[in-house]
Design an enzyme around this catalytic site. Structure first.
Site, PDB file in Angstrom:
ATOM      1  N   ASP A 137    -137.074 -25.384 108.440  1.00  0.00           N
ATOM      2  CA  ASP A 137    -137.503 -24.631 108.828  1.00  0.00           C
ATOM      3  C   ASP A 137    -139.019 -24.350 107.791  1.00  0.00           C
ATOM      4  OD1 ASP A 137    -138.308 -21.835 109.948  1.00  0.00           O
ATOM      5  OD2 ASP A 137    -135.991 -21.601 110.251  1.00  0.00           O
ATOM      6  N   HIS A 138    -139.768 -23.568 108.563  1.00  0.00           N
ATOM      7  CA  HIS A 138    -141.097 -23.727 107.293  1.00  0.00           C
ATOM      8  C   HIS A 138    -140.573 -21.966 107.130  1.00  0.00           C
ATOM      9  CE1 HIS A 138    -145.168 -24.707 104.986  1.00  0.00           C
ATOM     10  NE2 HIS A 138    -145.495 -25.756 106.543  1.00  0.00           N
ATOM     11  N   ARG A 139    -140.016 -21.388 107.508  1.00  0.00           N
ATOM     12  CA  ARG A 139    -140.102 -20.220 107.114  1.00  0.00           C
ATOM     13  C   ARG A 139    -139.128 -19.951 106.172  1.00  0.00           C
ATOM     14  NH1 ARG A 139    -137.147 -17.782 112.833  1.00  0.00           N
ATOM     15  NH2 ARG A 139    -136.449 -19.708 111.884  1.00  0.00           N
ATOM     16  N   PRO A 145    -140.016 -22.617 113.596  1.00  0.00           N
ATOM     17  CA  PRO A 145    -141.472 -22.761 113.439  1.00  0.00           C
ATOM     18  C   PRO A 145    -141.573 -24.489 112.838  1.00  0.00           C
ATOM     19  CG  PRO A 145    -141.122 -21.251 112.050  1.00  0.00           C
ATOM     20  CD  PRO A 145    -140.055 -21.450 112.846  1.00  0.00           C
ATOM     21  N   CYS A 176    -138.751 -22.445 103.761  1.00  0.00           N
ATOM     22  CA  CYS A 176    -139.440 -22.732 102.108  1.00  0.00           C
ATOM     23  C   CYS A 176    -140.707 -23.673 102.966  1.00  0.00           C
ATOM     24  CB  CYS A 176    -138.663 -24.203 101.648  1.00  0.00           C
ATOM     25  SG  CYS A 176    -138.178 -25.785 102.052  1.00  0.00           S
TER      26      CYS A 176
END
Length: 456
Positions: free
Chosen positions: A426-428, A252, A430
């Site tokens: 990658d929003h996972r 994501p 941070c």
């Protein structure tokens, strides 16, 4: 011991780095040739590099398994060898090496021979073999039949009193095609009547053997009449497609960007190069140094997501990937533990690495294992981009072209050297605060390089 019992089949070795197949680029030998231990017999292309594969056996080649342009899985037959008649091999020429017996696959030599151009790596059509009279022994005829069955070539109806002509080597087929030689008129001097390169070259001097040139199937790639060009998705192009597709499916990603005044960075580079003319520093090296400073402050971005283990792995060292456009496609060579290098060492390593990547001289190990990528797409004359993360990394910094633009300096309008920085993350791993903090630190160091000195 019979010939069948003495036949040795060399399997395509484990190429390492998770590679499970390779495309045959060019055979270095032909059926009937004599090879020695560790002689390079075929050039193959993996998703990582072009590699010369040596054979661990000594003897005479009786079969080549696959033609140029075909993909062979690891562990499948590659070449069949029969030891030479006359007893045991000479000392020092053992026909089976210990590392092959152990299955280590540690047999590759010479990476990246520089052969570019995908047009010669398409799958070649199989030839129909024409009959020709030749005197061969029953053993040679049987060997040729076995070789023919191995590579899947077919024979045209022939006079039962004479065996069919046999052409197995892709090199021989290409040579004949390029010079318009009708292989049906060529007498083979190899085992079982195999047509060898020397036979085709000899036929070039015989006018009767010269016919109209056969069209190269690599040029006529379009289906009938519609003008489409078909480009097989193989080799590096396939690896790039698979990796980018996986990145988009699994990560994501979010992209943020900022315009920055790079005038100070250019002035700093000029000052460094004036002081050390024998060790010039590139803008890319300075940007790499700034990235390393940012990752030291925000290590969350120097990471990857382990989906199976349900965890985020932050790397102890920064293995910096540098996106490089080459004739074989977009490659990302990696500088391992880049944080340990000085700025001058970074500059030298970047120059050598990108040059080797474009020449195709990097081994597969140098193209994997990155933890963060720097992509200077400004060299293509573009200002910005939303690049796809190099899976399984967690972030990528992109840099646009540096151009003159109006900029406000101390309340006054001025012309400055401006570029756009973009961070895809990658929003996972941070949230926006960490990503924004990293990008702002990078932007501040570009605009005021003195901050970089204070941070290292």
């Amino acid at each position: 011991m019979t010939t069948v019992e003495r036949t040795q089949v060399f399997l395509l070795p484990d190429l390492g780095e998770g590679l499970s197949e390779a495309e045959i680029v060019e055979w270095r030998v032909a059926v009937g040739d004599v090879v020695t231990v560790d002689q390079s017999v075929v050039e193959v292309e993996t998703a990582k590099a072009v590699v010369d594969v040596p054979c661990p056996y000594a003897g005479r080649v009786v079969a080549l398994h696959g033609a140029a342009g075909e993909v062979r899985p690891v562990g499948q037959p590659l070449i069949t060898i029969v030891p030479l008649d006359g007893g045991d091999e000479p000392a020092g020429h053992a026909t089976y090496r210990e590392e092959e017996r152990a299955g280590s696959g540690n047999v590759l030599i010479g990476y990246g021979t520089g052969h570019g151009g995908a047009t010669r790596r398409r799958r070649r059509p199989r030839l129909v073999l024409a009959p020709e009279p030749t005197d061969v022994s029953p053993a040679d005829a049987a060997r040729a039949d076995a070789a023919r069955a191995d590579v899947g070539v077919s024979a045209a109806p022939a006079d039962p009193r004479s065996p069919a002509a046999l052409v197995i080597s892709p090199i021989v087929r290409r040579l004949a095609r390029e010079h318009g030689v009708d292989l049906g008129t060529v007498r083979g001097t190899g085992p079982g009547g195999v047509i060898r390169r020397a036979d085709v070259e000899a036929a070039l001097t015989a006018p009767a053997a010269r016919l109209a040139a056969v069209p190269d199937p690599h040029v006529a790639l379009a289906p009938s009449g519609d003008g489409d060009v078909i480009v097989p998705l193989t080799g590096v192009r396939k690896a790039i497609a698979d990796k980018l597709s996986r990145s988009r499916r699994e990560i994501p990603e979010v992209t943020i960007w900022v315009d920055v005044d790079a005038t100070g960075l250019l002035e700093t580079r000029a000052a460094i190069n004036a002081a050390t003319p024998d060790a010039p520093v590139s803008i890319l090296a300075l940007l790499a140094r700034i990235c390393l400073s940012g990752l030291r402050r925000f290590p969350q971005l120097n990471a990857r997501v382990d989906t199976e283990g349900q965890r985020i792995v932050q790397s102890a060292g920064v293995h910096l990937g540098i996106a490089a456009q080459t004739d074989r496609g977009l490659l990302v060579p990696v500088l391992r533990d880049a944080q340990r290098l000085t700025t001058a060492e970074l500059a030298a390593e970047l120059a050598a690495t990108t040059a080797a990547a474009r020449a195709g001289n990097l081994p597969p190990a140098r193209l994997t294992g990155g933890t963060f990528t720097l992509n200077n797409y400004g060299v293509f004359g573009v200002d910005g981009s939303t690049p796809i993360i190099n899976h399984p990394e967690a972030a990528l910094l992109g840099v646009g072209r540096i151009v003159d633009k109006p900029w406000v300096v101390d309340g006054q309008l001025a012309v400055r050297k401006v570029t756009q920085l973009s961070l895809t993350f990658d929003h996972r791993v941070c949230d926006g605060g960490v990503a924004g903090g990293f990008l702002r630190h990078v932007a501040d160091c570009v605009e005021r390089p003195a901050m970089l000195i204070a941070a290292v």
